[in-house]
Design an enzyme around this catalytic site. Structure first.
Site, short mmCIF file in Angstrom:
data_model
loop_
_atom_site.label_atom_id
_atom_site.label_comp_id
_atom_site.label_asym_id
_atom_site.label_seq_id
_atom_site.Cartn_x
_atom_site.Cartn_y
_atom_site.Cartn_z
N GLU A 112 0.84 -1.21 0.00
CA GLU A 112 0.00 0.00 0.00
C GLU A 112 0.87 1.25 0.00
O GLU A 112 2.03 1.21 0.44
CB GLU A 112 -0.90 0.01 1.24
N ASP A 113 0.29 2.35 -0.46
CA ASP A 113 1.01 3.62 -0.37
C ASP A 113 0.76 4.28 0.97
O ASP A 113 1.67 4.83 1.58
CB ASP A 113 0.61 4.57 -1.51
N ASP A 116 -4.64 5.15 6.28
CA ASP A 116 -5.22 6.35 6.89
C ASP A 116 -6.23 5.86 7.95
O ASP A 116 -5.84 5.54 9.08
CB ASP A 116 -5.88 7.12 5.74
N PHE A 165 -2.26 16.56 4.71
CA PHE A 165 -2.72 16.06 3.42
C PHE A 165 -1.52 15.97 2.48
O PHE A 165 -1.00 16.98 2.03
CB PHE A 165 -3.83 16.91 2.82
N ARG A 178 0.29 12.68 -8.61
CA ARG A 178 0.92 11.36 -8.36
C ARG A 178 2.36 11.33 -8.86
O ARG A 178 3.17 10.56 -8.40
CB ARG A 178 0.14 10.26 -9.07
C1 PRP Z 1 -5.96 5.52 -0.70
C2 PRP Z 1 -4.75 4.65 -0.41
C3 PRP Z 1 -5.34 3.48 0.32
C4 PRP Z 1 -6.51 4.09 1.05
C5 PRP Z 1 -6.14 4.32 2.48
O1 PRP Z 1 -6.57 5.05 -1.86
O2 PRP Z 1 -4.10 4.26 -1.59
O3 PRP Z 1 -5.77 2.47 -0.56
O4 PRP Z 1 -6.81 5.34 0.43
O5 PRP Z 1 -7.16 4.95 3.17
P1 PRP Z 1 -7.92 4.30 4.39
O6 PRP Z 1 -6.90 3.71 5.30
O7 PRP Z 1 -8.64 5.47 5.02
O8 PRP Z 1 -8.88 3.28 3.87
P2 PRP Z 1 -7.65 5.87 -2.67
O9 PRP Z 1 -9.00 5.31 -2.38
O10 PRP Z 1 -7.44 7.33 -2.45
O11 PRP Z 1 -7.36 5.49 -4.16
P3 PRP Z 1 -6.03 5.64 -5.04
O12 PRP Z 1 -5.00 4.71 -4.43
O13 PRP Z 1 -6.47 5.21 -6.39
O14 PRP Z 1 -5.58 7.08 -4.98
#
Ligand code: PRP
Length: 195
Positions: A112-113, A116, A165, A178
């Site tokens: 994961e990136d 949150d 953020f 990105r």
């Molecule tokens: C982001 C990130 C995780 C998730 C984390 O994805 O890449 O998958 O949110 O958030 P959380 O812990 O509150 O669930 P996002 O839905 O923004 O999609 P993306 O990776 O395509 O930008």
């Protein structure tokens, strides 16, 4: 011409002007990604290994991580959605794209990136466990522990960060930023708050 082509952001000459501060620079990221790759090399030496990248945010981290890994492994991708165009998690996780491969009996690492609220990984880990992998572990580049809503065990964290953020190195705001090579804090004025 698509609707997105009309967005004001495409008038900008550089995305850097929207960054308040660089939180983690390129050199620091590169060094940490190498360390994370070494962890995988040690943990999974002579073992079957499937890395699962959660699209789209993790693609930059995943691309660098697999080049820091020297042992044989396979990769696959899942796509989920939680944020939409906003800045906070809705708590609702949707699967937009599932894995191409079966994970039954395999050693799986979710890449994961950012974690949150934890909602995305909590959901993903649960549905992946139901598919009976031999092992399932989680590696994230970034962790925002202050924002956690659900308890989740994360095996490896690149950087624990404050509740700012952040964009860049795969992370977006409204699908843009990105491509920035560092992790930066977005100016609040960009998402409608005062700086
Ligand atoms: C982001 C990130 C995780 C998730 C984390 O994805 O890449 O998958 O949110 O958030 P959380 O812990 O509150 O669930 P996002 O839905 O923004 O999609 P993306 O990776 O395509 O930008």
């Amino acid at each position: 011409m698509s609707a997105t082509a009309h967005r004001a952001i495409f008038d900008k000459v550089s995305l850097h002007q929207d960054i308040a501060t660089v939180l983690i620079d390129e050199v620091t990221i590169r060094k940490r990604v190498r360390e994370l790759g070494d962890i995988i090399n040690r943990e999974y030496a002579r073992k079957d290994l499937l890395l699962v990248s959660v699209l789209k945010g993790s693609i930059v981290f995943m691309a660098d991580l697999i080049r820091a890994i020297t042992i044989p492994h396979e990769i696959d991708f899942m796509a989920t959605s939680s944020y939409g165009a906003g800045v906070s998690s809705s708590g609702v996780v949707r699967i937009l794209k599932d894995l191409n491969t079966s994970i039954e009996g395999r050693n799986v690492v979710i890449v994961e990136d950012i974690i949150d609220s934890g909602n995305t990984l909590s959901y993903l880990a649960r549905i992946m466990q139901e598919r009976r992998p031999a092992s399932l572990r989680i590696m994230t580049l970034l962790d925002k522990p202050e924002r956690r809503e659900v308890d989740i065990h994360v095996d490896w964290v690149g950087f624990s960060i404050p509740n700012e953020f952040v964009v860049g190195y795969g992370l977006d705001y409204d699908e843009v930023y990105r491509n920035l090579p560092f992790i930066g804090v977005l100016k609040p004025s960009v998402y409608g708050a005062s700086d």
